[in-house]
Design a protein around this motif. Structure first.
Motif, PDB file in Angstrom:
ATOM      1  N   LEU A  90      44.140  55.405  25.710  1.00 25.81           N
ATOM      2  CA  LEU A  90      43.316  53.945  26.667  1.00 25.81           C
ATOM      3  C   LEU A  90      44.082  54.461  27.644  1.00 25.81           C
ATOM      4  O   LEU A  90      44.299  53.903  28.564  1.00 25.81           O
ATOM      5  CB  LEU A  90      42.882  53.582  25.047  1.00 25.81           C
ATOM      6  N   LYS A 116      44.423  56.439  30.670  1.00 21.23           N
ATOM      7  CA  LYS A 116      43.627  56.120  31.304  1.00 21.23           C
ATOM      8  C   LYS A 116      43.771  54.979  32.516  1.00 21.23           C
ATOM      9  O   LYS A 116      43.672  54.958  33.275  1.00 21.23           O
ATOM     10  CB  LYS A 116      42.324  55.952  30.758  1.00 21.23           C
ATOM     11  N   ILE A 117      44.133  53.802  31.325  1.00 24.41           N
ATOM     12  CA  ILE A 117      44.204  52.834  32.190  1.00 24.41           C
ATOM     13  C   ILE A 117      45.909  52.921  33.458  1.00 24.41           C
ATOM     14  O   ILE A 117      45.866  52.481  34.096  1.00 24.41           O
ATOM     15  CB  ILE A 117      45.189  51.664  30.886  1.00 24.41           C
ATOM     16  N   GLU A 146      43.970  54.880  36.403  1.00 20.54           N
ATOM     17  CA  GLU A 146      43.110  53.959  37.153  1.00 20.54           C
ATOM     18  C   GLU A 146      43.758  52.984  38.063  1.00 20.54           C
ATOM     19  O   GLU A 146      43.287  52.869  38.635  1.00 20.54           O
ATOM     20  CB  GLU A 146      41.974  52.807  36.251  1.00 20.54           C
ATOM     21  N   GLN A 194      37.156  50.264  35.905  1.00 22.85           N
ATOM     22  CA  GLN A 194      37.359  51.341  34.520  1.00 22.85           C
ATOM     23  C   GLN A 194      38.812  50.585  34.205  1.00 22.85           C
ATOM     24  O   GLN A 194      38.628  50.498  32.263  1.00 22.85           O
ATOM     25  CB  GLN A 194      37.877  52.376  35.287  1.00 22.85           C
ATOM     26  N   LYS A 195      39.414  50.093  34.823  1.00 30.15           N
ATOM     27  CA  LYS A 195      40.568  50.170  34.170  1.00 30.15           C
ATOM     28  C   LYS A 195      40.416  48.783  33.229  1.00 30.15           C
ATOM     29  O   LYS A 195      40.799  49.214  31.964  1.00 30.15           O
ATOM     30  CB  LYS A 195      41.973  50.188  34.812  1.00 30.15           C
ATOM     31  N   HIS A 251      39.234  49.621  30.038  1.00 28.60           N
ATOM     32  CA  HIS A 251      39.527  50.345  28.785  1.00 28.60           C
ATOM     33  C   HIS A 251      40.627  49.566  28.259  1.00 28.60           C
ATOM     34  O   HIS A 251      41.177  49.625  27.275  1.00 28.60           O
ATOM     35  CB  HIS A 251      40.690  51.404  29.647  1.00 28.60           C
ATOM     36  N   GLU A 252      41.053  47.942  28.910  1.00 27.26           N
ATOM     37  CA  GLU A 252      41.681  47.424  28.402  1.00 27.26           C
ATOM     38  C   GLU A 252      41.507  46.579  27.519  1.00 27.26           C
ATOM     39  O   GLU A 252      41.655  46.536  26.072  1.00 27.26           O
ATOM     40  CB  GLU A 252      42.321  46.365  29.623  1.00 27.26           C
ATOM     41  N   GLU A 257      38.668  47.913  26.082  1.00 30.33           N
ATOM     42  CA  GLU A 257      38.794  48.283  24.362  1.00 30.33           C
ATOM     43  C   GLU A 257      40.001  48.720  23.858  1.00 30.33           C
ATOM     44  O   GLU A 257      40.050  48.860  22.299  1.00 30.33           O
ATOM     45  CB  GLU A 257      37.967  50.304  24.780  1.00 30.33           C
TER      46      GLU A 257
END
Length: 222
Positions: free
Chosen positions: A39, A42-43, A46, A67-68, A71-72, A74
């Motif tokens: 994650l 991914k952050i 993004e 989207q960022k 993810h944060e 999550e």
């Protein structure tokens, strides 16, 4: 016997269950750590996408930011889950340690009970009395051995005292008898003692003169 085996099996199952639970929780924590790493990547991606499209394509930039944010969120949930799992692992380890400690303490208590099963206060007192009796007997034997023996002869102290008194009386009688036989010519005056010393001196001088005369005669003969 079956009860003891079932108790032992139950304790074994409890220990194995605790161990399996700890192993499973730690495995889950490892999975969550890997998920967090994914994650975080991914952050970052993004965020880079949002920066790259911030001026040229705002719609794409906003989508990247959404989207960022997802993810944060999550990542926050995973952090909470990790905290719960770690707390549970610590609780199980602490409980398992307490259980093992109680087992060890119970074994110690059973050992003490077994040792004291044949010991009572009355029994200890009786044993100590026997020890004291034997010590007293030992001291009496030591005293008897250390005292001189008369080789089987029994002496009457009264007879010995009478014999000693007879000897003392005999010596006293001898002294009195000697005093009765004192010679009458023994000088009692210091003058007589002085005359005796003068005679002795004169005799010594005469002997010396004779010795000198014999020496002179021997020299003339040579």
């Amino acid at each position: 016997m079956s009860g003891w085996m079932s108790w032992f099996a139950g304790k074994k199952d409890t220990r194995e269950g605790a161990r399996d639970a700890i192993v499973g929780l730690r495995q889950q924590l490892l999975m969550l750590e890997k998920k967090e790493e994914h994650l975080n990547k991914k952050i970052e991606e993004e965020m880079k996408k949002a920066k790259a499209n911030a001026t040229s394509n705002k719609r794409l930039a906003m989508a990247a930011l959404r989207q960022k944010k997802a993810h944060e969120n999550e990542l926050d949930r995973i952090a909470g889950t990790r905290l719960t799992l770690e707390t549970q692992v610590n609780a199980i380890e602490s409980a398992n340690l307490n259980a093992e400690t109680m087992v060890a303490m119970k074994k110690g208590a059973d050992a003490l009970k077994g040792i004291h099963s044949n010991l009572t206060a009355e029994g200890v007192d009786a044993t100590m009395d026997k020890i004291r009796e034997q010590m007293d007997l030992t001291n009496e034997i030591s005293d008897a051995i250390s005292n001189p023996v008369g080789m089987g002869i029994v002496l009457d102290e009264d007879d010995l005292k009478e014999e000693l008194e007879a000897l003392e009386q005999e010596q006293l009688d001898d002294r009195l008898a000697g005093a009765d036989r004192v010679p009458s010519h023994i000088p009692t005056s210091p003058v007589g003692q002085t005359a005796g010393r003068v005679n002795n001196t004169a005799q010594a001088e005469e002997d010396d003169e004779e010795a000198q005369l014999r020496q002179l005669q021997a020299e003339l003969a040579m």
